[in-house]
Write an enzyme that holds these catalytic residues in place. Sequence first.
Site, PDB file in Angstrom:
ATOM      1  N   LEU A 299       0.825  -1.221   0.000  1.00  0.00           N
ATOM      2  CA  LEU A 299       0.000   0.000   0.000  1.00  0.00           C
ATOM      3  C   LEU A 299       0.853   1.263   0.000  1.00  0.00           C
ATOM      4  CD1 LEU A 299      -2.994  -0.897   2.377  1.00  0.00           C
ATOM      5  CD2 LEU A 299      -2.958  -0.821  -0.124  1.00  0.00           C
TER       6      LEU A 299
ATOM      7  N   ASN B 121       7.183  -2.988   3.898  1.00  0.00           N
ATOM      8  CA  ASN B 121       8.327  -2.247   3.330  1.00  0.00           C
ATOM      9  C   ASN B 121       7.951  -0.801   3.012  1.00  0.00           C
ATOM     10  OD1 ASN B 121       6.705  -3.140   1.220  1.00  0.00           O
ATOM     11  ND2 ASN B 121       8.400  -3.347  -0.209  1.00  0.00           N
TER      12      ASN B 121
ATOM     13  N   ASP C 234       0.800  -9.512  -5.017  1.00  0.00           N
ATOM     14  CA  ASP C 234       2.059  -8.772  -4.873  1.00  0.00           C
ATOM     15  C   ASP C 234       1.916  -7.397  -5.544  1.00  0.00           C
ATOM     16  OD1 ASP C 234       4.613  -8.046  -4.197  1.00  0.00           O
ATOM     17  OD2 ASP C 234       5.620  -9.423  -5.561  1.00  0.00           O
TER      18      ASP C 234
END
Lengths: 306, 427
Positions: free
Chosen positions: B66, B97, B310
């Site tokens: 996001l 991340n 992903d």
Amino acid sequence: MGLSSRHLLGLDGAPKSDIELILETAVSFKEILGRPIKKVPTLQGKTIANLFFESSTRTRISFELAERRLSADVVNFSASGSSVSKGETLKDTARNIEAMKIDMVVIRHNAAGTAHFLTRVVQAAVLNAGDGCHEHPTQALLDMYTLKEKFGSLEGLRVCIVGDISHSRVARSNIYGLRTMGAKVSVCGPATLIPREIEKLGVEVYHRIDDVLPKVDALNVLRIQMERQAGGLFPSLREYNRFFGVTKDRLEKIDHPITIMHPGPINRDVELSADVADGPHSVILDQVLNGVAIRMAVLYLLGTTQ
Amino acid sequence: MPKKYLLQGGRFIDPSTHTDSILDILIVDGVIQSMKPSIAPPSDCEVIDLRGKLVAPGFIDMHVHLREPGFEHKETIETGTLSAAHGGFTAVCCMPNTNPAIDDESIVHFVHSKGKNVNNGIVDVFPIGAVTKGRKGKELSSIAELVQAGAVGLSDDGAPVYDAEIMRRALEYASMYDVPIIQHCEEPALVQGGVMNEGLVATELGMPGIPPVAEEIMIGRDVQLTEYTRSRYHVAHISTAGSVGLVRDAKKKGVRITCEVTPHHFTLTDDAVRSFDTNTKMNPPLRTQTDIDAIKLGLRDGTIDVIATDHAPHSLDEKEVDYLQAPFGIVGLETAIGLAITELVVTKILSLAQLIEKFSTNPRKIIGRTIETREGELANLTFMDLDAVWTVKTSRFKSKSKNSPFEERTLKGKAIGIFNHGIALVY
């Protein structure tokens, strides 16, 4: 009759007729290079930009000479990463160049596919002068021209490319071009420098230079990059020279002469011993002259078919 | 006045209860009041006509980036969840991340509450916490605090937990709370500089390769650690035939291992890279037809539990550079269901029930957020049209980023709406 494409991006998939046309056209340009006045007005009024994002002396000079001998206006753009680090994208650079009404772009870049990328963002004809480890079509064309000059035909000619095949655009373009022209191509080098599944491109793979020498008419010896040693891909230059170096001793054991090519610059006594580089079967300096003729031919064909 | 919806005439499939029938579903204030073959619409009721359409327990994408906090120019929690909603998902798990990384409970709280406050909270946002501090692979993050704050799994995704000792301890520590460690499987030493699958196409293009063994070695190591520590392990974005074999063998041995595959890894091969389109650059890279065949077999026989996208948004400027420099990743939320139906259901590799398991039942089980679709429970549903033939137009994506290799691809089957937390979104 012109080329089948308005760009020269590579020899992978290039039709035989295109390669033949370029090689034939180069013959007359080579003749011009032998005249007292070596300049023709063919591309007068055309502007060519040389975009070199990677340092290069020989290829850039060869292109520039070819362009000037065809009377084109030439602008040079050498970036070697600097404009990229300033945040300007390749696309911006290309669009800027285009805004200056450029007819043809010669590009060298360290990433595969950049010449292809340019064709999508600019209108000018694009000539690939080396994209990463992918293709260097004019080098392969000048190599083929040199071989044709020496042997008369490429059909059935046995050529071995020696050295770091993995990182070589010269090797790839030669494989594609020579195979299309009917030559028998092999590669020889340390297993760590031969890319996977290359045999599927129709080339034979050798890891011992003495095994391949009796079976070839010509060698194209590639420059070994010192940084590959640091990368752990081979142990030392000494070992490379002992096991893969093309030396007079090795060639004297073969009962027929083998023509020696090298795209330059040579690491003397690493991949090629000095006496072989300067010996009677070396055509290395012919390659340099033929390079100008080939580039004139390609520029002429691309510049006049638009 | 209570808000009432009647979902009329849809084919409802729920693999967890072996249901497959045409049902009307009456929802009052977000709660399922009744599920019957025919319900007369009560007064003040909004009727949603789902005749000929498919209704399933709400889909979840357990692998989404996001980008917020830190990379809001690529995606935000608001645009990302809107993209999820329009792709047919009622929930997403978001990877840590970000910048700062989700390695602290305060960031979990931030992501969680932001998720509730955007798009009326129609999409549940379940954060994945980082395994190690700053995702640097050196020290364990505060795993217990992260889980307590709401993290549903742990991952350093984008990078592997490469140190075997750290991985061992992470597995042990996480097993106390029964949350999975989700591993981005890649042995870094074998990958350095690689931008695409190592093989014939990379050889032809002269591009630095990422060998399949880089993924397989990491899975092999982790399977042994998981077995040794009797913990729980999930392989993110599996991509090679060898990896599928390793997971299948580990499952046979009783190791608590699960895995997911992305739609692009069962749809495209490394041949796509020949276009030099940087939207074909992702990590793990597109592999070969042999790998796709093994992945499809793995989906069919249950080796692969989950389909997850992903979803990795990047701005146009970041992607419109040369292939070596371009960042890895593509957006996936709005094409996932269409690709899965086209590539797996139309081709009869998966039944509809299996498809729903991989998009809903299984991933929800893995992260411990199961739902039940029956009277008295919150309605959490995905609606699909299996027959819709449509063409992907990235310009219509709700995601902030448009980096998809599927532009102009024609697909059969799509999500047409979702229902969650009392809100219907039909598009």
